[in-house]
Write a protein that holds these residues in place. Structure first.
Motif, PDB file in Angstrom:
ATOM      1  N   ALA A  26       0.842  -1.119   0.065  1.00  0.00           N
ATOM      2  CA  ALA A  26       0.106   0.070  -0.156  1.00  0.00           C
ATOM      3  C   ALA A  26       0.997   1.263   0.212  1.00  0.00           C
ATOM      4  O   ALA A  26       0.685   2.211  -0.731  1.00  0.00           O
ATOM      5  CB  ALA A  26      -0.867  -0.068   1.312  1.00  0.00           C
ATOM      6  N   LEU A  27       2.000   1.272   1.026  1.00  0.00           N
ATOM      7  CA  LEU A  27       2.878   2.346   0.891  1.00  0.00           C
ATOM      8  C   LEU A  27       3.514   2.668  -0.432  1.00  0.00           C
ATOM      9  O   LEU A  27       3.569   3.774  -0.775  1.00  0.00           O
ATOM     10  CB  LEU A  27       3.679   2.298   2.081  1.00  0.00           C
ATOM     11  N   LEU A  28       4.073   1.408  -0.881  1.00  0.00           N
ATOM     12  CA  LEU A  28       4.571   1.855  -2.559  1.00  0.00           C
ATOM     13  C   LEU A  28       3.900   2.176  -3.500  1.00  0.00           C
ATOM     14  O   LEU A  28       4.043   2.947  -4.266  1.00  0.00           O
ATOM     15  CB  LEU A  28       5.410   0.384  -2.719  1.00  0.00           C
ATOM     16  N   PHE A  29       2.769   1.784  -3.279  1.00  0.00           N
ATOM     17  CA  PHE A  29       1.577   2.140  -4.234  1.00  0.00           C
ATOM     18  C   PHE A  29       1.145   3.612  -4.098  1.00  0.00           C
ATOM     19  O   PHE A  29       1.224   4.406  -5.151  1.00  0.00           O
ATOM     20  CB  PHE A  29       0.439   1.388  -4.352  1.00  0.00           C
ATOM     21  N   VAL A  30       0.892   4.122  -2.916  1.00  0.00           N
ATOM     22  CA  VAL A  30       0.748   5.556  -2.911  1.00  0.00           C
ATOM     23  C   VAL A  30       1.821   6.378  -2.948  1.00  0.00           C
ATOM     24  O   VAL A  30       1.902   7.581  -3.417  1.00  0.00           O
ATOM     25  CB  VAL A  30      -0.214   5.946  -1.616  1.00  0.00           C
ATOM     26  N   SER A  31       3.196   5.874  -2.851  1.00  0.00           N
ATOM     27  CA  SER A  31       4.205   6.788  -2.932  1.00  0.00           C
ATOM     28  C   SER A  31       4.590   6.962  -4.123  1.00  0.00           C
ATOM     29  O   SER A  31       4.923   8.137  -4.789  1.00  0.00           O
ATOM     30  CB  SER A  31       5.489   5.761  -2.212  1.00  0.00           C
ATOM     31  N   GLY A  32       4.488   6.105  -5.101  1.00  0.00           N
ATOM     32  CA  GLY A  32       4.668   6.184  -6.601  1.00  0.00           C
ATOM     33  C   GLY A  32       6.077   6.507  -7.117  1.00  0.00           C
ATOM     34  O   GLY A  32       6.533   5.986  -7.999  1.00  0.00           O
ATOM     35  N   GLU A  33       6.988   6.881  -6.029  1.00  0.00           N
ATOM     36  CA  GLU A  33       8.323   7.163  -6.367  1.00  0.00           C
ATOM     37  C   GLU A  33       9.393   6.340  -5.532  1.00  0.00           C
ATOM     38  O   GLU A  33      10.457   6.398  -5.584  1.00  0.00           O
ATOM     39  CB  GLU A  33       8.784   8.649  -5.991  1.00  0.00           C
ATOM     40  N   GLY A  34       8.646   5.477  -4.883  1.00  0.00           N
ATOM     41  CA  GLY A  34       9.573   4.325  -4.317  1.00  0.00           C
ATOM     42  C   GLY A  34       9.629   4.790  -2.861  1.00  0.00           C
ATOM     43  O   GLY A  34       9.727   6.063  -2.516  1.00  0.00           O
ATOM     44  N   MET A  35      10.238   3.922  -1.779  1.00  0.00           N
ATOM     45  CA  MET A  35      10.633   4.490  -0.569  1.00  0.00           C
ATOM     46  C   MET A  35      11.920   3.319  -0.114  1.00  0.00           C
ATOM     47  O   MET A  35      11.993   2.282  -0.647  1.00  0.00           O
ATOM     48  CB  MET A  35       9.570   3.798   0.456  1.00  0.00           C
ATOM     49  N   SER A  36      12.673   4.146   0.750  1.00  0.00           N
ATOM     50  CA  SER A  36      13.811   3.291   1.218  1.00  0.00           C
ATOM     51  C   SER A  36      13.491   2.426   2.405  1.00  0.00           C
ATOM     52  O   SER A  36      12.230   2.525   2.978  1.00  0.00           O
ATOM     53  CB  SER A  36      15.033   4.160   2.128  1.00  0.00           C
ATOM     54  N   ILE A  37      14.299   1.371   2.723  1.00  0.00           N
ATOM     55  CA  ILE A  37      14.111   0.370   3.557  1.00  0.00           C
ATOM     56  C   ILE A  37      13.710   0.913   4.954  1.00  0.00           C
ATOM     57  O   ILE A  37      12.713   0.830   5.915  1.00  0.00           O
ATOM     58  CB  ILE A  37      14.927  -0.851   3.846  1.00  0.00           C
TER      59      ILE A  37
END
Length: 202
Positions: A26-37
């Motif tokens: 869900a977080l990766l989807f809404v982020s769109g730009e990716g997220m770090s560990i």
């Protein structure tokens, strides 16, 4: 993902993903730009090792049932389309970027023009939907640009570009119709949303 972990996860592929993997998705989807560990760990309040394990589970689930996959760039992960549909996605993108701006793109552009520099999460909040594709569309057309958020080096802000001003024949962003009125309304709307979010966290 190492072979041992992949086989373990593969043996459980018929089992629904655990909540941690779903939260990451869900977080990766809404982020769109990716997220770090580390960012995912901080948000979900789990250790880096737990996050990495859940990402591997998510990766296996996506590979088994979807044309979406995990893209890794150092410690940063994001959701991207799988290579099996690369031609389809490329054709869609060419058609989308070559044509006239859609209503959704104009909506996102208006928010950025009147509120920028603005966070993508605020654009999403105002529109009520994920704006990642619209923002990328506008960036590829040269109408907006992305800058680092001085308050958070991990985040970005979006604002209109000089080409936007040229395209609309404006000498400055303040020349937009009723700029002060709409900029103020958007600011109030965002602040109200932040108050609601803060109240829900208590």
């Amino acid at each position: 993902m190492n072979k041992k972990n992949y086989l373990v996860i593969l043996s459980l592929k018929k089992t629904a993903m655990n909540d941690l993997a779903k939260k990451i998705e869900a977080l990766l989807f809404v982020s769109g730009e990716g997220m770090s560990i580390p960012r995912l760990s901080a948000l979900i309040k789990k250790s880096d090792s737990e996050i990495k394990s859940a990402i591997e589970e998510l990766e296996c689930h996506l590979a088994d049932e979807h044309f979406i996959t995990i893209l890794r760039d150092g410690d940063k992960v994001s959701l991207v389309s799988a290579k099996e549909v690369s031609e389809l996605v490329e054709n869609f993108a060419k058609d989308e970027f070559a044509g006239e701006l859609t209503r959704a793109a104009l909506e996102a552009l208006t928010i950025i023009a009147y509120k920028g520099p603005v966070k993508r999460v605020d654009i999403d909040y105002i529109r009520g939907v994920n704006s990642s594709f619209m923002i990328r569309n506008l960036m590829m057309r040269g109408l907006i640009e992305r800058i680092r958020d001085q308050k958070d080096s991990r985040a970005y802000l979006y604002r209109v570009s000089p080409d936007f001003l040229k395209f609309f024949g404006l000498s400055s962003i303040a020349d937009l119709p009723e700029y002060g009125v709409y900029a103020s309304r958007l600011e109030e709307f965002i602040k109200e949303g932040e108050k609601i979010a803060a109240g829900e966290e208590k």
